[in-house]
Write an enzyme that holds these catalytic residues in place. Structure first.
Site, mmCIF file in Angstrom:
data_model
loop_
_atom_site.group_PDB
_atom_site.id
_atom_site.type_symbol
_atom_site.label_atom_id
_atom_site.label_comp_id
_atom_site.label_asym_id
_atom_site.label_seq_id
_atom_site.Cartn_x
_atom_site.Cartn_y
_atom_site.Cartn_z
ATOM 1 C CB CYS A 1 -24.676 51.896 -1.326
ATOM 2 S SG CYS A 1 -25.005 50.135 -1.363
ATOM 3 C CG ASP A 2 -29.602 51.812 -1.412
ATOM 4 O OD1 ASP A 2 -29.172 50.649 -1.474
ATOM 5 O OD2 ASP A 2 -30.146 52.303 -0.405
ATOM 6 C CB VAL A 3 -27.671 56.278 -6.209
ATOM 7 C CG1 VAL A 3 -28.460 57.008 -5.146
ATOM 8 C CG2 VAL A 3 -26.190 56.359 -5.954
ATOM 9 C CB SER B 1 -32.687 50.148 -0.155
ATOM 10 O OG SER B 1 -31.593 49.341 -0.555
#
Lengths: 467, 101
Positions: free
Chosen positions: A392-394, A433
């Site tokens: 997700c965040d990456v 995050s």
């Protein structure tokens, strides 16, 4: 002659051999040999130490070696690749504890005549070793799921963490001035507590940073204990470990757009929280795509069939749902269809540096197909299809478009530049995050919520049925 | 006892600089095995622990502490090397070795 040999010549000769072993770790083709050379060096060093200290006829030494060696082999043999971060964290802690215990065992030799440096180095080794031990145990328990993983931080904790650090420093100075053993014990107690506080506030995706950092500290502890007791080889090899851990910590921090103090010390500049952070991405919300243009799940078989170039982005979610084999099967199916398949790995995907690589290597994915962010990011614009599995965040475009979020400025995999994206994540919730992933809303993105070990085989089936 | 302080500190600096050059070139692909390999190397404390065992009075409390340190350092040595060995065996490539195509 003999003391000169043991004190200077043999350490100076063995360190280049250790370094050569590490040098061979630069390529997967030679890494196995490098590891064995390291093991051989260690064996030689220990055998010589047995000779130097005349321990061959000391049954207690043998017994301790056998017990420790047996436990180590047992732990290493039992651990699967998913639990590798826990194991490394545990070993970090064990190393720190060993260094602290060595100094504790030799405290009797400290006296008023030792000089300030001897006291100072002993205090330092005790402090670093104890912090490494307690911090690593907390980190290992968090990774194991025994302690809740989101950062546990109470309001006054930042203050407390800093205050603890200052008092460790003050106590160390006092021990040097006062030559007092009692003060050294206080250093140990404060350091143990500090390690716990330090690791408690670090959670989830910040884990790669703290594991690397503790890895470094375990080396520093070994090095300082070597300096304290005049052992050149321990001082030198410990320094190697310290440097390696520091390099990895740097890489991890850069890949998450954090500095070390933010992660460790609570010297944070933004408000870290588990709640969703409001993102202000004007562009994507205003230009709401027309429903007809939006890709839907019905289009998946066609997209899979027609794609020529596919990039897969794995994340920690893949490990959680045990979908590595499913990803490998999907890759095989795509390749049988004549497609160019690559895997893009973000430096902080997973719970420790290199975690994704090991997970995929275990199921037989060719390491030549694994690409690092810097090498593959320019390829997304001419990629037909990106399949994200538990990531997700990456790949959240908000990292570059939104400001004031925990991931703002973090380098990401530019998945949104591909012609189509299929996301196989558990749900639409933000990643660690807490920042909402704006990628999900884009018209060329299809989201398949659910367990990746079910959705990914679904893709394979969709491809093979129509292919 | 042991090497002089000046030589020790100089040696640590030289090791750190050489180590930095070599370790920084290890690719992300091998970062996990690198870390577990470093676990094994941090077991170098074993040497100091063996020395400590020799200097302490057998049966004294500090002698047992030294024994405990030997056990812990040895866990790192064997555990670190074995888990690294197991992991590195998993890394495979078809280049030069594949026979199914």
């Amino acid at each position: 002659m003999m003391p000169v040999f043991f004190d200077y010549i043999f350490p100076s000769a063995l360190v280049p051999a250790f370094l050569y072993g590490i040098y061979l770790m630069q390529s997967p083709r030679t890494a196995l040999r490098g590891n064995r050379i390291g093991a051989l060096c260690m064996f030689v060093a220990v055998a010589l130490a047995f000779g130097q200290y005349r321990l061959f006829e000391e049954p207690a030494a043998w017994a301790a070696m056998v017990v420790g060696g047996g436990i180590g082999l047992f732990l290493a043999q039992r651990a699967g690749t998913i639990r590798m971060p826990q194991l490394v964290a545990l070993f970090n802690g064990v190393g720190g504890a060993a260094s602290a215990l060595v100094i504790l065992a030799c405290l009797g030799t400290l006296s008023g005549e030792t000089g300030w440096f001897g006291w100072f180095v002993s205090a330092l080794a005790l402090a670093v070793g104890s912090i490494t031990f307690s911090g690593s145990m907390v980190a290992a328990l968090k990774l194991e799921g025994r302690i809740p993983s989101p950062p546990l931080s109470f309001r006054k904790q930042t203050f407390l963490v800093r205050w603890m650090l200052y008092s460790i420093g003050a106590l160390a100075v006092l021990a040097v001035i006062d030559n007092s053993l009692v003060v050294l014990y206080a250093v140990v107690a404060c350091s143990l507590l500090y390690g716990v506080l330090l690791a408690m506030r670090v959670g989830g995706a910040d884990m790669p940073v703290i594991i690397s950092f503790l890895n470094s500290l375990s080396g520093v502890a070994a090095s300082v204990s070597g300096i304290a007791l005049g052992n050149m080889l321990a001082a030198g090899v410990g320094a190697l470990v310290g440097v390696a851990g520091m390099i990895l910590t740097q890489i991890m921090c850069r890949a998450m757009n954090r500095d070390l103090l933010t992660v460790l010390g609570g010297f944070s500049t933004y408000k870290a929280s588990s709640e969703t952070v409001e993102t202000e991405v004007a562009s994507t919300d205003d230009a709401a795509p027309k429903p007809s243009m939006r890709l839907t799940a019905d289009a998946i078989p066609a997209i899979l069939r027609e794609a020529g170039k596919v990039i897969i982005i794995p994340g920690y979610g893949m490990a959680l749902s045990q979908a590595q084999q499913a990803v490998k099967d999907l890759m095989d199916a795509l390749e049988r269809g004549g497609k160019d398949v690559k895997v893009a790995v973000h430096p902080v995907a997973g719970r420790m540096p290199g975690h994704m690589h090991v997970l995929l290597a275990e199921v037989g994915v060719d390491y030549d197909k694994l690409f690092d962010m810097a090498k593959i990011n320019h390829e997304f614009p001419d990629t037909d299809l990106v399949i994200a599995v538990g990531a997700c965040d990456v790949m959240n475009p908000a990292a570059t478009t939104a400001e004031g979020t925990p991931i703002s400025g973090m380098p990401i995999l530019k998945a949104s530049e591909a012609k189509a994206v299929i996301v196989c994540n558990l749900n639409e919730k933000p990643g660690y995050s807490g920042v909402e992933n704006t990628l999900y809303k884009e018209p060329h993105v299809i989201t398949l919520w659910g367990d990746a070990s079910e959705t990914v085989p679904g893709l394979t089936a969709a491809l093979t049925q129509h292919g | 006892m042991g090497a002089t302080l000046f030589v020790l500190l100089l040696f640590v600096v030289v090791c750190a600089v050489l180590g930095y050059k070599i370790i920084a070139a290890v690719p992300p692909l091998l970062h996990t095995p690198l870390m577990s390999g470093m676990n094994a190397l941090s077991g170098i404390t074993l040497l100091v622990a063996l020395a400590a065992l020799r200097t302490q009075e057998p049966g004294a409390f500090s002698w047992y502490v030294a024994l405990a340190a030997i056990v812990l350092a040895m866990i790192n040595v064997t555990g670190g090397y074995w888990v690294t060995e197991r992991m590195l065996r998993m890394f495979k490539s078809d280049n030069g070795g594949g026979d199914d195509k």
